[in-house]
Design an enzyme around this catalytic site. Sequence first.
Site, PDB file in Angstrom:
ATOM      1  N   CYS A  12      16.795  28.852  -6.245  1.00 55.48           N
ATOM      2  CA  CYS A  12      16.963  27.680  -5.370  1.00 55.48           C
ATOM      3  C   CYS A  12      16.881  28.015  -3.872  1.00 55.48           C
ATOM      4  O   CYS A  12      15.800  28.236  -3.362  1.00 55.48           O
ATOM      5  CB  CYS A  12      18.261  26.972  -5.723  1.00 55.48           C
ATOM      6  SG  CYS A  12      18.176  25.169  -5.455  1.00 55.48           S
ATOM      7  N   GLU A  36      18.894  26.959 -12.549  1.00 55.76           N
ATOM      8  CA  GLU A  36      20.018  27.672 -11.939  1.00 55.76           C
ATOM      9  C   GLU A  36      21.318  27.352 -12.685  1.00 55.76           C
ATOM     10  O   GLU A  36      21.612  26.201 -12.979  1.00 55.76           O
ATOM     11  CB  GLU A  36      20.131  27.175 -10.488  1.00 55.76           C
ATOM     12  CG  GLU A  36      21.238  27.790  -9.676  1.00 55.76           C
ATOM     13  CD  GLU A  36      21.236  27.265  -8.233  1.00 55.76           C
ATOM     14  OE1 GLU A  36      20.596  26.227  -7.963  1.00 55.76           O
ATOM     15  OE2 GLU A  36      21.886  27.898  -7.383  1.00 55.76           O
ATOM     16  N   THR A  50      30.565  -2.439  -8.265  1.00 54.39           N
ATOM     17  CA  THR A  50      29.255  -2.986  -7.889  1.00 54.39           C
ATOM     18  C   THR A  50      28.966  -2.977  -6.390  1.00 54.39           C
ATOM     19  O   THR A  50      27.933  -3.473  -5.960  1.00 54.39           O
ATOM     20  CB  THR A  50      29.127  -4.443  -8.401  1.00 54.39           C
ATOM     21  OG1 THR A  50      30.165  -5.213  -7.789  1.00 54.39           O
ATOM     22  CG2 THR A  50      29.261  -4.528  -9.903  1.00 54.39           C
ATOM     23  N   LYS A  84      21.489  35.747  -6.652  1.00 60.48           N
ATOM     24  CA  LYS A  84      21.003  34.875  -5.565  1.00 60.48           C
ATOM     25  C   LYS A  84      21.413  35.437  -4.217  1.00 60.48           C
ATOM     26  O   LYS A  84      22.571  35.811  -4.021  1.00 60.48           O
ATOM     27  CB  LYS A  84      21.593  33.476  -5.763  1.00 60.48           C
ATOM     28  CG  LYS A  84      21.085  32.405  -4.811  1.00 60.48           C
ATOM     29  CD  LYS A  84      21.707  31.040  -5.191  1.00 60.48           C
ATOM     30  CE  LYS A  84      21.160  29.895  -4.349  1.00 60.48           C
ATOM     31  NZ  LYS A  84      21.732  28.582  -4.790  1.00 60.48           N
ATOM     32  N   ASP A 124      24.490  -7.739  -5.729  1.00 64.90           N
ATOM     33  CA  ASP A 124      24.952  -6.385  -6.058  1.00 64.90           C
ATOM     34  C   ASP A 124      25.300  -6.272  -7.542  1.00 64.90           C
ATOM     35  O   ASP A 124      24.890  -5.334  -8.220  1.00 64.90           O
ATOM     36  CB  ASP A 124      26.164  -6.016  -5.212  1.00 64.90           C
ATOM     37  CG  ASP A 124      25.853  -5.985  -3.720  1.00 64.90           C
ATOM     38  OD1 ASP A 124      24.813  -5.425  -3.352  1.00 64.90           O
ATOM     39  OD2 ASP A 124      26.653  -6.519  -2.939  1.00 64.90           O
TER      40      ASP A 124
END
Lengths: 541, 541
Positions: B147, B44, B393, B111, B292
């Site tokens: 889609c 798409e 993080t 679409k 993390d």
Amino acid sequence: MKNFKIALAQFSPYIGNLERNTQKMIEQARQAKQDGADLIVFPELSMVGYPAEDLLLRPSLKKRTRDAFQALSEVKDIVMVFGFAHQTEQGQTYNAAAVIKDGEVLGVYNKQNLPNYGVFDEKRYFSAGQQHLIFEYCGHKFGVLICEDIWTLSTVQQLAQLNIDTVLVLNSSPYEVGKPQHRIQTLTKLAEQLNINIVYTNQVGGQDDLIFDGSSFVVSRNAELILKAPSFEENIYSVSFDHTKANFETSTITPELDTMAEIYQSLVMATRDYVQKSGFSGVILGLSGGIDSALTLAIAVDALGADKVQAVMMPYTYTAQISIEDASTQAKNLGIAFGVAEIHNIVNSFQQTLYPFFGNAPADSTEENLQARARGTLLMGLSNKFGNLVLSTGNKSELAVGYCTLYGDMVGGFAVLKDVYKTIVFELAKYRNSISEQPIIPERVITRPPSAELKAEQKDQDSLPSYDVLDGILYAYIEEDQSQDDIIGKGFDKAVVEKVIQMVDRNEYKRRQGAIGPRISSRAFSRERRYPIVNQWRAGK
Amino acid sequence: MKNFKIALAQFSPYIGNLERNTQKMIEQARQAKQDGADLIVFPELSMVGYPAEDLLLRPSLKKRTRDAFQALSEVKDIVMVFGFAHQTEQGQTYNAAAVIKDGEVLGVYNKQNLPNYGVFDEKRYFSAGQQHLIFEYCGHKFGVLICEDIWTLSTVQQLAQLNIDTVLVLNSSPYEVGKPQHRIQTLTKLAEQLNINIVYTNQVGGQDDLIFDGSSFVVSRNAELILKAPSFEENIYSVSFDHTKANFETSTITPELDTMAEIYQSLVMATRDYVQKSGFSGVILGLSGGIDSALTLAIAVDALGADKVQAVMMPYTYTAQISIEDASTQAKNLGIAFGVAEIHNIVNSFQQTLYPFFGNAPADSTEENLQARARGTLLMGLSNKFGNLVLSTGNKSELAVGYCTLYGDMVGGFAVLKDVYKTIVFELAKYRNSISEQPIIPERVITRPPSAELKAEQKDQDSLPSYDVLDGILYAYIEEDQSQDDIIGKGFDKAVVEKVIQMVDRNEYKRRQGAIGPRISSRAFSRERRYPIVNQWRAGK
């Protein structure tokens, strides 16, 4: 037939707080009733507030709405027309208006035209209504429309063909410069063309980046302006209909504001509402001796009062003596709490810590950013300790080209000048000085050449074109979506245009992490300019 | 009738770069042709990339699209089916697919079903198509869908009734955990039910916060899985149709990934694409000895290679010795550049500068934030000087409740774990250790109790419920939109639930200023959870 009086509630909702909004609507309806009104009209989605965004998707909205309707049934002897999120058994949600009296629902109108462009995302939440609603009261025939409906000619024509006298329009129409006048001009013509009176009630107040200006009005089918309410004030206004004259009697006509007065007041209201509706006790900002922070300070004091505003000057090696003098003069003029915190030791400690990594790499903007981030961290420290919101002071021109430091001068919860180009910042400063006996912003702040004061002898114009040129290019690229070639075709220097556009495109990541700030233009950097961060469009091609 | 071969181009576009994307499409079509393909299907909007957001509103898109079509006419002897923004003379834009051969447009499909929920805003840009497109090639009857169309039963039924054999579906379907399997399961049933073969080609690659997983596939009308392409890899895959068998021959069937492998690979690809498509030479991150940053570092190295990744440890009084040891062990394990920068002097200089303001006010989170902001500023300094992107993080649990410092540990351009709950962070760390001979994350990092190390003896669980409980509440509130009462009803402690929900609601302002990060859940803090900052909803009511 009884003459009647309509109250327009220029209402400032608290987003998501249906209980509070409903209580306030009850108070306003009672007050209007006491003042002789037969009918009161509230803005679009007054019950939950506009825009409530994804709160509209929370399952408990239905119950909250039901409880709010229950509470409204206390109000007697006045018709209430208000906005609510209408959720059906079939699972659809409409942006709707209810007409109720003594707790009885006389009618429900579902908005037919759902804007889904610019700042609007209504198709994310709502289904489109299919039917008109009309009702008679006091011998008069009313129709109901909601915001975008009145701008959709086919919809208004269909309604007018049902032989109504007056259309009640519920709005939450966001402000932009000149919009209050534009609405009246366009809808006056429409009223005459379709032979209907238009009662236009608009939400007022700031909500995140959006400003709702109020500026409610009534125009008659004869194209007369019957009522023009003030902008940026929450209040109830009313108009009376005289059957013998078959017309409304002329009511309050608030004089038009000059452009700078209009913008200034919009920023004052937006700042006040952000601070108060978020529950902050006050604000703090960094005062640099430059014009952006000077104007932000003036707006903050006008919004909240001097006792709620603190400023800190954070000088370094490159801060001119006159910057310190001017900042302190303005603080004294305004009577605010003012402190000075030198940042030499902090900057030195950063530089020493980074030396093993940097070695003898030549100085560049890294060192300038350290100064800005030292200041940002100090402001946040003061904010964290004492609970005042940090106002960020950057303008739209800077933010557009990334002439600002992320986590430095960009820190803050609300960026008052975020949508104000630098050339307008100058105009607003002059305007603010013109309305008090003594200028509150020292003259020198307005006249000296702008500088970030992050290195020796620095001027903004060393890195950027003059602000007249810069803002001209930015306006064409951002507000008008013009291509690089179009802008060059207008007479701007090719290399300058290319550089500016590249800066705009490359700095989306900074803007995405910046504070929100009030929208006053037709293309603010916020929910209405949605650009990817990873973006290889390249304007020049 | 000739047997034929269809190539599925699992394509990674550069958003907005039509020239580059078109060149790449030409190369892939030629390669497919060389491999014997008769037809190649792209995802798409492959030409401009998905989602191009407001680039779709720029006036020069039309000319760029025209130029791109011109360029594609170079490709000979293979049918190309690809996605483009179809702008009509009447001013409408469609999300469209073109079928071309030798530069001749054989058909255009618009679409019909435009998603405008979750992460999708297609009604902002596109009009809905009204018509099906079918075409015959190699004695086979094809339909085309895009889609959302394939998930809309009425649309697929209408197409199936036109007696097609195979539907070519062009997709830019964003990843979330388990989605690759879900698509195949659902569409296999649909293929059988409607008696059509489904050729499903999906975009691959990271774009800002969205991950496109690829995972393209083909299922036959007999509910056989014919092709299952790998997730997270850009490549061309193909299937051959045999008229004598009236079916496709079974092709590559990539084994299903375990959940942790799937998530891990998705984050690796997202990180690589963000860095590479933005043009950064490498990344830098702060390594704390906690899990993390350890996991983020592992992902960064897997994404970019050790030579592109730098880490800095920035210890302070409250940093445990084992944190320094573990950070340095991991850096050594991975062979990355690693430095240590103590922050005592910086924190001291902030405290001394603030002392005249703070006086003897008791220490609180302000002092903790100073440490985090000193670290953030150091990382940004290193980034500014050497041009590496800062990876942030923090995880989703922290970000949800605001257990993180704005302008401190939140600095960075890309937050790798932004959509990963802490309980999943642990699982991913164990998974990553399980796939190499030696564990690259020191075992102690995974087993010791989490701590921000911003004051003495601090543990996350002093301020937060255990992560199992926290993540359970967060998942119910965020992913499932459950009300406070519902969540308490599931057996969680009332006071804990109230506190957690209040923290989520109050910290929208922090999330709004945080870096973007890859979406792996069905409700990421990004474009799909749009909450007001000024918000008085109050979950408890």
